[in-house]
Design a protein around this motif. Structure first.
Motif, PDB file in Angstrom:
ATOM      1  N   MET A  93       3.002  -8.384   7.046  1.00 21.80           N
ATOM      2  CA  MET A  93       3.434  -8.159   5.694  1.00 21.80           C
ATOM      3  C   MET A  93       4.405  -6.995   5.594  1.00 21.80           C
ATOM      4  O   MET A  93       5.020  -6.807   4.556  1.00 21.80           O
ATOM      5  CB  MET A  93       2.237  -7.900   4.780  1.00 21.80           C
ATOM      6  N   ALA A  94       4.527  -6.243   6.644  1.00 19.80           N
ATOM      7  CA  ALA A  94       5.380  -5.065   6.601  1.00 19.80           C
ATOM      8  C   ALA A  94       6.836  -5.419   6.322  1.00 19.80           C
ATOM      9  O   ALA A  94       7.556  -4.642   5.714  1.00 19.80           O
ATOM     10  CB  ALA A  94       5.264  -4.290   7.908  1.00 19.80           C
ATOM     11  N   ASP A  95       7.287  -6.628   6.753  1.00 22.72           N
ATOM     12  CA  ASP A  95       8.677  -7.003   6.555  1.00 22.72           C
ATOM     13  C   ASP A  95       8.910  -7.713   5.224  1.00 22.72           C
ATOM     14  O   ASP A  95      10.033  -8.031   4.875  1.00 22.72           O
ATOM     15  CB  ASP A  95       9.162  -7.874   7.712  1.00 22.72           C
ATOM     16  N   MET A  96       7.856  -7.941   4.439  1.00 20.32           N
ATOM     17  CA  MET A  96       8.001  -8.599   3.144  1.00 20.32           C
ATOM     18  C   MET A  96       8.329  -7.573   2.061  1.00 20.32           C
ATOM     19  O   MET A  96       7.801  -6.469   2.064  1.00 20.32           O
ATOM     20  CB  MET A  96       6.710  -9.310   2.762  1.00 20.32           C
ATOM     21  N   ARG A 139     -11.677 -16.840   3.041  1.00 19.04           N
ATOM     22  CA  ARG A 139     -12.250 -15.529   3.121  1.00 19.04           C
ATOM     23  C   ARG A 139     -12.275 -14.860   1.769  1.00 19.04           C
ATOM     24  O   ARG A 139     -13.308 -14.383   1.333  1.00 19.04           O
ATOM     25  CB  ARG A 139     -11.467 -14.668   4.101  1.00 19.04           C
ATOM     26  N   ARG A 140     -11.151 -14.822   1.090  1.00 19.33           N
ATOM     27  CA  ARG A 140     -11.102 -14.051  -0.162  1.00 19.33           C
ATOM     28  C   ARG A 140     -11.938 -14.664  -1.277  1.00 19.33           C
ATOM     29  O   ARG A 140     -12.452 -13.960  -2.131  1.00 19.33           O
ATOM     30  CB  ARG A 140      -9.657 -13.840  -0.586  1.00 19.33           C
ATOM     31  N   GLY A 141     -12.085 -15.974  -1.282  1.00 22.74           N
ATOM     32  CA  GLY A 141     -12.929 -16.622  -2.280  1.00 22.74           C
ATOM     33  C   GLY A 141     -14.379 -16.183  -2.180  1.00 22.74           C
ATOM     34  O   GLY A 141     -15.090 -16.096  -3.185  1.00 22.74           O
ATOM     35  N   VAL A 165      -7.962  -8.397  -1.655  1.00 19.18           N
ATOM     36  CA  VAL A 165      -9.267  -7.842  -2.014  1.00 19.18           C
ATOM     37  C   VAL A 165      -9.596  -6.745  -1.012  1.00 19.18           C
ATOM     38  O   VAL A 165      -9.308  -6.870   0.175  1.00 19.18           O
ATOM     39  CB  VAL A 165     -10.371  -8.914  -2.069  1.00 19.18           C
ATOM     40  N   GLY A 166     -10.170  -5.672  -1.517  1.00 17.51           N
ATOM     41  CA  GLY A 166     -10.432  -4.499  -0.691  1.00 17.51           C
ATOM     42  C   GLY A 166     -11.214  -4.793   0.572  1.00 17.51           C
ATOM     43  O   GLY A 166     -10.926  -4.245   1.634  1.00 17.51           O
ATOM     44  N   GLU A 167     -12.201  -5.683   0.486  1.00 23.61           N
ATOM     45  CA  GLU A 167     -13.061  -5.979   1.628  1.00 23.61           C
ATOM     46  C   GLU A 167     -12.310  -6.658   2.774  1.00 23.61           C
ATOM     47  O   GLU A 167     -12.738  -6.591   3.919  1.00 23.61           O
ATOM     48  CB  GLU A 167     -14.233  -6.874   1.184  1.00 23.61           C
ATOM     49  N   VAL A 168     -11.195  -7.294   2.481  1.00 22.23           N
ATOM     50  CA  VAL A 168     -10.396  -7.986   3.502  1.00 22.23           C
ATOM     51  C   VAL A 168      -9.080  -7.264   3.764  1.00 22.23           C
ATOM     52  O   VAL A 168      -8.656  -7.113   4.906  1.00 22.23           O
ATOM     53  CB  VAL A 168     -10.110  -9.449   3.085  1.00 22.23           C
ATOM     54  N   ASP A 169      -8.440  -6.796   2.668  1.00 17.05           N
ATOM     55  CA  ASP A 169      -7.070  -6.293   2.758  1.00 17.05           C
ATOM     56  C   ASP A 169      -6.933  -4.780   2.565  1.00 17.05           C
ATOM     57  O   ASP A 169      -5.838  -4.254   2.691  1.00 17.05           O
ATOM     58  CB  ASP A 169      -6.203  -6.993   1.702  1.00 17.05           C
ATOM     59  N   GLY A 170      -8.015  -4.113   2.218  1.00 14.00           N
ATOM     60  CA  GLY A 170      -7.957  -2.672   2.033  1.00 14.00           C
ATOM     61  C   GLY A 170      -7.758  -2.219   0.603  1.00 14.00           C
ATOM     62  O   GLY A 170      -8.025  -1.074   0.273  1.00 14.00           O
ATOM     63  N   ASP A 171      -7.248  -3.106  -0.277  1.00 16.11           N
ATOM     64  CA  ASP A 171      -7.121  -2.762  -1.688  1.00 16.11           C
ATOM     65  C   ASP A 171      -7.162  -4.031  -2.526  1.00 16.11           C
ATOM     66  O   ASP A 171      -7.052  -5.141  -2.007  1.00 16.11           O
ATOM     67  CB  ASP A 171      -5.855  -1.956  -1.970  1.00 16.11           C
ATOM     68  N   ASP A 172      -7.350  -3.855  -3.827  1.00 17.96           N
ATOM     69  CA  ASP A 172      -7.408  -4.973  -4.771  1.00 17.96           C
ATOM     70  C   ASP A 172      -6.112  -5.001  -5.567  1.00 17.96           C
ATOM     71  O   ASP A 172      -5.836  -4.078  -6.346  1.00 17.96           O
ATOM     72  CB  ASP A 172      -8.587  -4.798  -5.746  1.00 17.96           C
TER      73      ASP A 172
END
Length: 183
Positions: A1-4, A44-46, A167-174
Motif C-alpha cells: 500500500m505504500a505506493d498507493m 478477515r475484516r468481516g 480495522v485496527g486488529e488487522v491493519d493497525g487503525d480503523d
C-alpha cells in the motif's frame, strides 16, 4: 500500500463506530430481538466487524448469539486467478445454522461475488431460516442480484477506484479510504 495514493478518506474511527452502532440497532429492530439470530463474519475484516457489532448488541440486549467465522476462499469463482496457493484461514461456526437467522457481516460490498460465495458456503453447512447481509461500505457496481440489509455507508465509486476498509486488529487503525487501482 505504500505506493498507493489516497484520494479520499471517507470514514475515520469515530464514523466507523457510529455506523456499527447503527447497524447493530437495525439488526435488533428488524429481527425483533436476537432470539435465533447469529452473526457470521467473512474472513478477515468481516470477522472483526462482526465481533464489534456483537459487542454492541450485547450491551443493548444483554447478550448476542454465537458468532461464526466464515472462510469463503474455496467457494470463490475466481480462485484460479487469485493465487497458485491461496491462503486458507478456516471457518469456525460452532453452532448449527439450520433454522437460524444468519447475518453475514463483511467490510465492502462490491460485485456481490463474495456474498454469493458466503451463501454457498453456509448452505453446505445447513439450512438457515433466513440469511441477511450487513456491510460497512456498499460501493455499488453489482454483478449479481445481491443487496445488503444493513449498510454503514453508501459510497459511489468508479470501477477504476478501490475502497479500503481498515480495522485496527488487522491493519493497525480503523479507517476507510479510496485509492485508484494500480495499473
Amino acid at each position: 500500500m505504500a505506493d498507493m495514493v489516497i484520494k479520499a478518506q471517507i470514514m475515520d474511527e469515530a464514523a466507523i463506530n457510529r455506523a456499527l452502532v447503527r447497524i447493530a440497532h437495525e439488526i435488533i429492530e428488524k429481527n425483533q430481538g436476537m432470539d435465533g439470530v447469529h452473526l457470521v463474519g467473512i474472513q478477515r475484516r468481516g470477522v472483526v466487524l462482526a465481533k464489534k457489532i456483537a459487542k454492541i448488541i450485547g450491551e443493548v440486549e444483554g447478550s448476542c448469539g454465537d458468532i461464526g467465522i466464515l472462510d469463503i476462499t474455496l467457494y470463490r469463482d475466481d480462485l484460479s486467478m487469485l493465487s497458485e496457493h491461496p491462503q486458507i484461514n478456516g471457518s469456525d461456526i460452532g453452532f448449527s445454522i439450520t433454522g437460524k437467522k444468519i447475518v453475514i457481516i463483511d467490510d465492502v460490498l462490491y460485485t456481490g461475488r463474495t456474498v454469493r460465495a458466503a451463501i454457498d458456503a453456509l448452505m453446505d453447512m445447513g439450512r438457515p431460516s433466513s440469511i441477511q447481509l450487513g456491510v460497512l461500505i456498499d460501493r455499488g457496481h453489482r454483478e449479481l442480484p445481491i443487496r445488503a440489509d444493513y449498510v454503514g455507508k453508501n459510497v459511489p465509486t468508479s470501477k477504476d477506484e478501490l475502497v479500503h476498509a481498515c480495522v485496527g486488529e488487522v491493519d493497525g487503525d480503523d479507517r476507510v479510504y479510496i485509492t485508484d487501482k494500480t495499473k
